[in-house]
Design a protein around this motif. Structure first.
Motif, PDB file in Angstrom:
ATOM      1  N   PRO A   1     -45.176 -10.431 -33.586  1.00  0.00           N
ATOM      2  CA  PRO A   1     -46.021 -10.582 -32.400  1.00  0.00           C
ATOM      3  C   PRO A   1     -45.519  -9.736 -31.232  1.00  0.00           C
ATOM      4  N   GLU A   2     -46.450  -9.144 -30.514  1.00  0.00           N
ATOM      5  CA  GLU A   2     -46.138  -8.250 -29.387  1.00  0.00           C
ATOM      6  C   GLU A   2     -46.202  -9.061 -28.099  1.00  0.00           C
ATOM      7  N   ASN A   3     -45.048  -9.298 -27.458  1.00  0.00           N
ATOM      8  CA  ASN A   3     -45.046 -10.226 -26.326  1.00  0.00           C
ATOM      9  C   ASN A   3     -44.167  -9.798 -25.159  1.00  0.00           C
ATOM     10  N   GLU A   4     -44.039  -8.492 -24.941  1.00  0.00           N
ATOM     11  CA  GLU A   4     -43.267  -8.032 -23.781  1.00  0.00           C
ATOM     12  C   GLU A   4     -43.898  -8.512 -22.471  1.00  0.00           C
TER      13      GLU A   4
ATOM     14  N   ALA B   1     -45.712 -16.234 -28.994  1.00  0.00           N
ATOM     15  CA  ALA B   1     -45.784 -17.081 -27.810  1.00  0.00           C
ATOM     16  C   ALA B   1     -45.929 -18.544 -28.224  1.00  0.00           C
ATOM     17  N   VAL B   2     -45.145 -19.403 -27.608  1.00  0.00           N
ATOM     18  CA  VAL B   2     -45.217 -20.836 -27.883  1.00  0.00           C
ATOM     19  C   VAL B   2     -46.355 -21.426 -27.048  1.00  0.00           C
ATOM     20  N   THR B   3     -47.267 -22.134 -27.692  1.00  0.00           N
ATOM     21  CA  THR B   3     -48.386 -22.735 -26.972  1.00  0.00           C
ATOM     22  C   THR B   3     -48.496 -24.213 -27.312  1.00  0.00           C
ATOM     23  N   ASP B   4     -49.277 -24.909 -26.473  1.00  0.00           N
ATOM     24  CA  ASP B   4     -49.619 -26.294 -26.782  1.00  0.00           C
ATOM     25  C   ASP B   4     -50.900 -26.315 -27.616  1.00  0.00           C
ATOM     26  N   GLU B   5     -51.459 -27.499 -27.822  1.00  0.00           N
ATOM     27  CA  GLU B   5     -52.652 -27.616 -28.669  1.00  0.00           C
ATOM     28  C   GLU B   5     -53.883 -26.978 -28.036  1.00  0.00           C
ATOM     29  N   TYR B   6     -53.768 -26.571 -26.769  1.00  0.00           N
ATOM     30  CA  TYR B   6     -54.897 -25.945 -26.082  1.00  0.00           C
ATOM     31  C   TYR B   6     -54.730 -24.423 -25.976  1.00  0.00           C
ATOM     32  N   LEU B   7     -53.727 -23.910 -26.670  1.00  0.00           N
ATOM     33  CA  LEU B   7     -53.395 -22.477 -26.659  1.00  0.00           C
ATOM     34  C   LEU B   7     -52.835 -22.024 -25.320  1.00  0.00           C
ATOM     35  N   GLN B   8     -52.349 -22.957 -24.501  1.00  0.00           N
ATOM     36  CA  GLN B   8     -51.719 -22.618 -23.231  1.00  0.00           C
ATOM     37  C   GLN B   8     -50.219 -22.464 -23.441  1.00  0.00           C
ATOM     38  N   THR B   9     -49.660 -21.402 -22.878  1.00  0.00           N
ATOM     39  CA  THR B   9     -48.230 -21.155 -22.992  1.00  0.00           C
ATOM     40  C   THR B   9     -47.465 -22.098 -22.071  1.00  0.00           C
ATOM     41  N   SER B  10     -46.159 -21.898 -21.992  1.00  0.00           N
ATOM     42  CA  SER B  10     -45.330 -22.729 -21.114  1.00  0.00           C
ATOM     43  C   SER B  10     -45.592 -22.449 -19.642  1.00  0.00           C
ATOM     44  N   VAL B  11     -46.320 -21.384 -19.339  1.00  0.00           N
ATOM     45  CA  VAL B  11     -46.693 -21.066 -17.962  1.00  0.00           C
ATOM     46  C   VAL B  11     -48.134 -21.518 -17.747  1.00  0.00           C
ATOM     47  N   PRO B  12     -48.392 -22.449 -16.845  1.00  0.00           N
ATOM     48  CA  PRO B  12     -49.762 -22.941 -16.641  1.00  0.00           C
ATOM     49  C   PRO B  12     -50.729 -21.798 -16.306  1.00  0.00           C
ATOM     50  N   GLY B  13     -51.876 -21.822 -16.953  1.00  0.00           N
ATOM     51  CA  GLY B  13     -52.901 -20.822 -16.684  1.00  0.00           C
ATOM     52  C   GLY B  13     -52.782 -19.562 -17.496  1.00  0.00           C
ATOM     53  N   ILE B  14     -51.725 -19.460 -18.301  1.00  0.00           N
ATOM     54  CA  ILE B  14     -51.574 -18.300 -19.188  1.00  0.00           C
ATOM     55  C   ILE B  14     -51.703 -18.790 -20.627  1.00  0.00           C
ATOM     56  N   PHE B  15     -52.682 -18.255 -21.334  1.00  0.00           N
ATOM     57  CA  PHE B  15     -52.997 -18.671 -22.692  1.00  0.00           C
ATOM     58  C   PHE B  15     -52.670 -17.544 -23.671  1.00  0.00           C
ATOM     59  N   SER B  16     -52.515 -17.888 -24.924  1.00  0.00           N
ATOM     60  CA  SER B  16     -52.225 -16.885 -25.949  1.00  0.00           C
ATOM     61  C   SER B  16     -53.031 -17.206 -27.202  1.00  0.00           C
ATOM     62  N   CYS B  17     -53.433 -16.146 -27.915  1.00  0.00           N
ATOM     63  CA  CYS B  17     -54.226 -16.368 -29.126  1.00  0.00           C
ATOM     64  C   CYS B  17     -53.949 -15.263 -30.139  1.00  0.00           C
TER      65      CYS B  17
ATOM     66  N   SER C   1     -50.573 -12.365 -31.271  1.00  0.00           N
ATOM     67  CA  SER C   1     -49.502 -12.444 -30.279  1.00  0.00           C
ATOM     68  C   SER C   1     -48.876 -13.837 -30.272  1.00  0.00           C
ATOM     69  N   ARG C   2     -49.595 -14.790 -30.802  1.00  0.00           N
ATOM     70  CA  ARG C   2     -49.090 -16.161 -30.910  1.00  0.00           C
ATOM     71  C   ARG C   2     -48.474 -16.400 -32.283  1.00  0.00           C
ATOM     72  N   ARG C   3     -49.195 -15.978 -33.322  1.00  0.00           N
ATOM     73  CA  ARG C   3     -48.730 -16.144 -34.704  1.00  0.00           C
ATOM     74  C   ARG C   3     -49.539 -15.188 -35.564  1.00  0.00           C
TER      75      ARG C   3
END
Length: 453
Positions: free
Chosen positions: A257-260, A276-292, A295-297
């Motif tokens: 995954p490309e995550n610079e 990128a580590v996300t929750d069940e809503y595809l949100q990363t550890s930073v609120p308002g930043i999502f990954s899909c 880049s996530r898996r």
């Protein structure tokens, strides 16, 4: 500073789907930033078919899939800015990019990371030896051949059996190169059974399992590689080395995954995968930043990337309005079988089920979940056909992806390619679906445009 509701970083299948999803969920302004000349990501260089079985219920080439995804984003009202290299992302969602028009900066209500993945290189797997020209990742070779019309070599060894490497074995063979072998360090190939069968077995390309490259020879240009057999612990077996003279080595040894950009914003990354580590809503550890997507898996199919992109974009739009987020769709894996083709069995390619169909020898078949599987297995046994995909060059220098409108006999693939080397695409405007050549092989099968020019 410019204000944008949702900014999507990356214009591949995940990013384009996220753009459509954000607009459909109510975001007023949605902007996709893509560093290449054209959105679509890796799909633009994947001129082979096999895409779209889940999303569009049809067999598409990569450029065809990219065109549909691009149009869906535009129809939804998203804006796509190409030639925009993102160089910065902060925790409060300020995005900086370098564009042909100058420095771009904007604050986003939400950000979706759809930056995809990259290939493992020679440095990542530490092959010893000299450093000559002629060593490529499989994706780089694919890009050079399919978008720039550059042949990478004549005598080729492929290390690794990822699907891109297998597909490039076929592509190189069709273009006149000699693929000497594919080597895999594991006891089974990592790619799809259908690709092992149609990209190696169809052309008699040797497959060496539990083997790897242990040395490289050559100064200016690659002159050969040393191939060694591995024991059960993955160590080279003394005395098993053999030298293979070649001028090209392709590496198909995994994706990362490309995550610079994600790391700049402080998003947590999985130390094992770099995803990128996300929750069940595809949100990363930073609120308002999502990954899909990748880049996530790293996912098996572009179709699955699209499904995640739609969900991430929708949640980005909900985030900026303070609404409850929707759970992501279930993690999906490709149902098509991977590894070595099984004797007496055929993996159907006509739908995502990927049924492994076995001929019982009495005129009946088992393993298929629909009649199409039996029909496909019977054809493979009697008169196997393949859709031929390649590129043609026009008089004005344009490189046009094309495919046969139907399958051609497997045993005639190489002769059909020889015919195409003498063809040029018609002049004038061409769009996917246009006929590039009427019945060029005398088989009653036309050649059609399969990608944007």
């Amino acid at each position: 500073m410019k204000q944008v509701d949702v900014i999507i970083i990356g214009g591949g299948p995940g990013g384009l789907a996220a753009a459509a999803g954000a607009r459909q969920a109510g975001a007023d302004s949605v902007l996709v930033l893509e560093r290449e000349d054209k959105s679509g990501g890796i799909l633009n260089q994947c001129i082979h078919d096999g895409f779209g079985l889940v999303r569009y219920k049809s067999m598409l080439t990569g450029p065809e899939y990219a065109r549909k995804a691009r149009q869906e984003a535009l129809d939804a009202g998203a804006q796509i800015l190409t030639r925009a290299m993102v160089t910065g992302l902060t925790r409060d969602r300020v995005v900086t990019a370098v564009t042909r028009q100058g420095l771009f900066r904007a604050r986003a209500g939400a950000v979706v990371l759809a930056t995809g993945c990259r290939e493992r290189t020679r440095g990542a797997i530490a092959i010893p030896g000299s450093r000559p020209a002629g060593i490529y990742t499989a994706g780089t070779a694919q890009n050079l051949m399919n978008t720039k019309n550059l042949m990478v070599g004549k005598r080729v060894v492929i290390l690794g059996t990822g699907d891109i490497g297998l597909i490039m074995a076929r592509r190189l063979t069709l273009e006149g190169a000699q693929v000497l072998c594919a080597a895999e360090m594991n006891p089974v190939p990592s790619g799809l059974e259908r690709n092992v069968s149609q990209c190696l077995y169809d052309f008699g390309i040797p497959l060496y399992l539990r083997h790897t490259v242990t040395n490289i020879f050559g100064r200016k240009r690659l002159e050969g590689v040393e191939l060694s057999q591995l024991d059960e612990n993955g160590r080279p077996i003394p005395g098993s080395q053999k030298q293979i003279p070649c001028d090209t080595l392709l590496l198909s040894v995994g994706l990362i995954p490309e995550n610079e950009v994600a790391s700049q914003a402080g998003a947590a990354l999985d130390p094992r995968t770099n995803g990128a580590v996300t929750d069940e809503y595809l949100q990363t550890s930073v609120p308002g930043i999502f990954s899909c997507g990748n880049s996530r898996r790293v996912l098996d199919l572009a179709d699955f990337v699209t499904l995640q992109g739609l969900a991430a974009g929708g949640n980005a739009a909900r985030f900026i309005r303070g609404e409850a987020l929707d759970p992501m769709p279930p993690e999906t894996s490709n149902a098509m079988a991977k590894g070595l083709p099984q004797p007496g069995a055929v993996t159907c390619i006509l739908c995502p089920n990927g049924c492994r169909v076995t001929d019982k020898g009495d005129g009946t078949y088992e393993g298929n979940r629909c009649p199409k599987g039996e029909d496909y297995a019977r054809q493979e046994a009697v008169a196997p056909k393949r859709v031929l995909t390649t590129t043609l060059k026009g008089r004005d220098g344009r490189l046009v992806p094309v495919k046969t409108a139907a399958g051609v006999p497997k045993e005639q693939l190489l002769s059909c390619m020889k015919t195409l080397r003498h063809l040029q695409v018609p002049e004038g405007t061409l769009v996917p679906g246009d006929v590039a050549a009427v019945n060029p092989f005398g088989l009653g099968v036309d050649l059609v445009v399969s990608g944007e020019v």
